[in-house]
Design an enzyme around this catalytic site. Structure first.
Site, PDB file in Angstrom:
ATOM      1  N   PHE A 140      34.474  37.445  22.496  1.00 35.19           N
ATOM      2  CA  PHE A 140      34.872  36.269  23.433  1.00 35.19           C
ATOM      3  C   PHE A 140      34.591  36.895  24.830  1.00 35.19           C
ATOM      4  O   PHE A 140      35.460  37.396  25.498  1.00 35.19           O
ATOM      5  CB  PHE A 140      36.247  35.630  22.939  1.00 35.19           C
ATOM      6  CG  PHE A 140      36.482  34.656  23.824  1.00 35.19           C
ATOM      7  CD1 PHE A 140      36.317  33.346  23.410  1.00 35.19           C
ATOM      8  CD2 PHE A 140      37.178  34.649  25.101  1.00 35.19           C
ATOM      9  CE1 PHE A 140      36.606  32.191  24.242  1.00 35.19           C
ATOM     10  CE2 PHE A 140      37.370  33.568  25.811  1.00 35.19           C
ATOM     11  CZ  PHE A 140      37.027  32.269  25.360  1.00 35.19           C
ATOM     12  N   ASP A 225      33.911  44.093  29.435  1.00 40.41           N
ATOM     13  CA  ASP A 225      34.766  43.066  29.756  1.00 40.41           C
ATOM     14  C   ASP A 225      36.127  43.480  29.624  1.00 40.41           C
ATOM     15  O   ASP A 225      36.872  43.224  28.507  1.00 40.41           O
ATOM     16  CB  ASP A 225      34.467  41.608  28.967  1.00 40.41           C
ATOM     17  CG  ASP A 225      34.963  40.534  29.162  1.00 40.41           C
ATOM     18  OD1 ASP A 225      36.027  40.603  29.880  1.00 40.41           O
ATOM     19  OD2 ASP A 225      34.530  39.476  28.618  1.00 40.41           O
ATOM     20  N   LYS A 254      42.017  37.096  35.303  1.00 38.88           N
ATOM     21  CA  LYS A 254      43.190  36.856  34.824  1.00 38.88           C
ATOM     22  C   LYS A 254      44.374  37.570  35.830  1.00 38.88           C
ATOM     23  O   LYS A 254      44.605  37.062  36.836  1.00 38.88           O
ATOM     24  CB  LYS A 254      43.475  37.363  33.569  1.00 38.88           C
ATOM     25  CG  LYS A 254      42.443  36.371  32.647  1.00 38.88           C
ATOM     26  CD  LYS A 254      42.926  36.568  31.117  1.00 38.88           C
ATOM     27  CE  LYS A 254      41.751  36.130  29.904  1.00 38.88           C
ATOM     28  NZ  LYS A 254      42.266  34.632  30.261  1.00 38.88           N
TER      29      LYS A 254
END
Length: 399
Positions: A140, A225, A254
């Protein structure tokens, strides 16, 4: 207004691309959030790890308010007094050489894809339009057309093609598969240190040591990532530290702003990011002074308030408590730091019912892939608060 009134408004006027729990939140502080009726909940999702520093951290709030009074946006047509210091502090903290600031995690991923493709043509000598990037099954990395094009989740892909070519998918955690997949046109391997959305899938120990070795030998960029795993979530500043490696390109986002503002960044070196020349890539909001001021304070909090160490220590306590829960429907409990998961057997009836029961008992979490609950509270959580959470989780999941 009642919670049901807010929910009706969302359902009437909003696109139905999410399936949230039916709780309408209006306030947050630390690990706690309150709904519009005044009910209090412990947040065990942290906005998918965006609020590692806790909800509405007063230091980040003050930094944001101070900067808002002075200057919020210049675009990159002009310089601002926050960007250079943001670069310097972020590079010093992460041992990086260059930074390219963006807004969302998906933008950071897209930026890395563009950079390594151009690097492949300019530096490695890959023939034009032949660059290939290897990715992992069950990944993802975001929701753009390019990114969902190399997803293996049919829900993410179905109905959105045609997709961007140039990606090869291999199993996660299998270094031999990576070795076999690398070709002369391979410019990068894009991978999550831990697959969060897939259900906190942790690769075998030594996997990333071998991955780093293969990428180095074959002149392939290793892109990690760390948008969800980075900035303290796993008990290290970056999850790569668990195997003592360094990526060629690291993606963060984030918690880079502590949940106050969309901020992401691509961390790399001059060889890779140096291929991008003026006019070839950018963002109106990327690197704006408000984002930089907020992120500078958010990063300081991680280290000055020992949140990374807390994630390691409290995460072990949380994981140990989860493993003590007795339920023959549980397939596995796993995690690292404060990124934890309970996976149920496929015949257990799904995880949503447990999330709904926990909501009624004052704890918010969310299912992923139907049969997995992910627990990822803010890194400010205390041992006492973990005990409180485990009592409720054990009550809901036992039996």
């Amino acid at each position: 207004m009642l919670q049901t009134d807010y929910i009706k408004l969302e359902d009437k006027f909003g696109a139905r691309n999410y399936k949230p729990l039916d709780v309408v939140l209006e306030r947050g502080e630390g690990v706690w959030v309150w709904d519009v009726d005044g009910n209090k909940y412990m947040d065990c999702l942290s906005a998918y790890s965006a609020v590692n520093q806790g909800h509405c951290h007063p230091r980040i709030k003050a930094a944001m308010q101070n900067q808002m009074k002075k200057l919020t946006l210049t675009s990159r047509a002009f310089r601002n007094d926050q960007l250079g210091m943001f670069y310097e502090e972020l590079c010093a903290l992460t041992n990086s050489h260059k930074v390219l600031p963006m807004n969302s995690g998906a933008e950071a991923v897209e930026t890395a894809i563009k950079a390594v493709r151009k690097w492949g043509y300019m530096v490695k000598g890959v023939p034009e339009d032949r660059a290939e990037i290897i990715v992992c099954a069950d990944n993802f990395h975001g929701r753009t057309i390019t990114i969902v094009g190399f997803s293996t989740d049919p829900i993410s892909r179905r109905g959105f093609g045609p997709f961007t070519p140039g990606f090869k998918v291999i199993p996660f955690g299998d270094s031999k598969a990576l070795e076999n997949a690398i070709a002369p046109e391979t410019v990068a391997f894009l991978v999550e240190p831990i697959q969060g959305e897939a259900g906190v899938i942790i690769p075998p120990h030594g996997y990333f040591k071998k991955v780093r070795e293969l990428c180095t030998i074959n002149n392939v960029n290793l892109i990690l990532d760390e948008i969800q795993t980075g900035l303290g979530r796993t008990g290290k500043l970056l999850a790569e530290e668990h195997e003592d490696i360094e990526a060629d390109i690291t993606l963060i986002g984030k918690a880079l702003s502590g949940g106050f503002y969309p901020v992401s960044a691509v961390l790399s070196n001059t060889e890779v990011l140096g291929v991008l020349k003026p006019g070839e890539h950018g963002s109106t909001f990327g690197g704006n002074p408000l984002a930089c001021a907020v992120s500078r304070e958010a990063l300081k909090i991680l280290t000055e308030e020992n949140l990374i160490e807390n994630a390691a220590i409290i995460g072990k306590k949380f994981l140990s408590g989860l493993k003590k829960i007795k339920n023959n429907k549980i397939k596995e409990v796993r995690g690292r730091g404060l990124l934890l998961a309970v996976e149920f057997k496929l015949n257990a009836g799904g995880a949503r019912k447990y999330c709904e029961e926990l909501k009624e008992n004052g704890l918010l979490c969310k299912e992923t892939h139907d049969n997995i609950i992910r627990f990822a509270p803010p890194l400010v959580i205390t041992a006492e608060q973990v005990e409180w959470a485990l009592e409720r989780i054990s009550e809901a999941l036992s039996g």
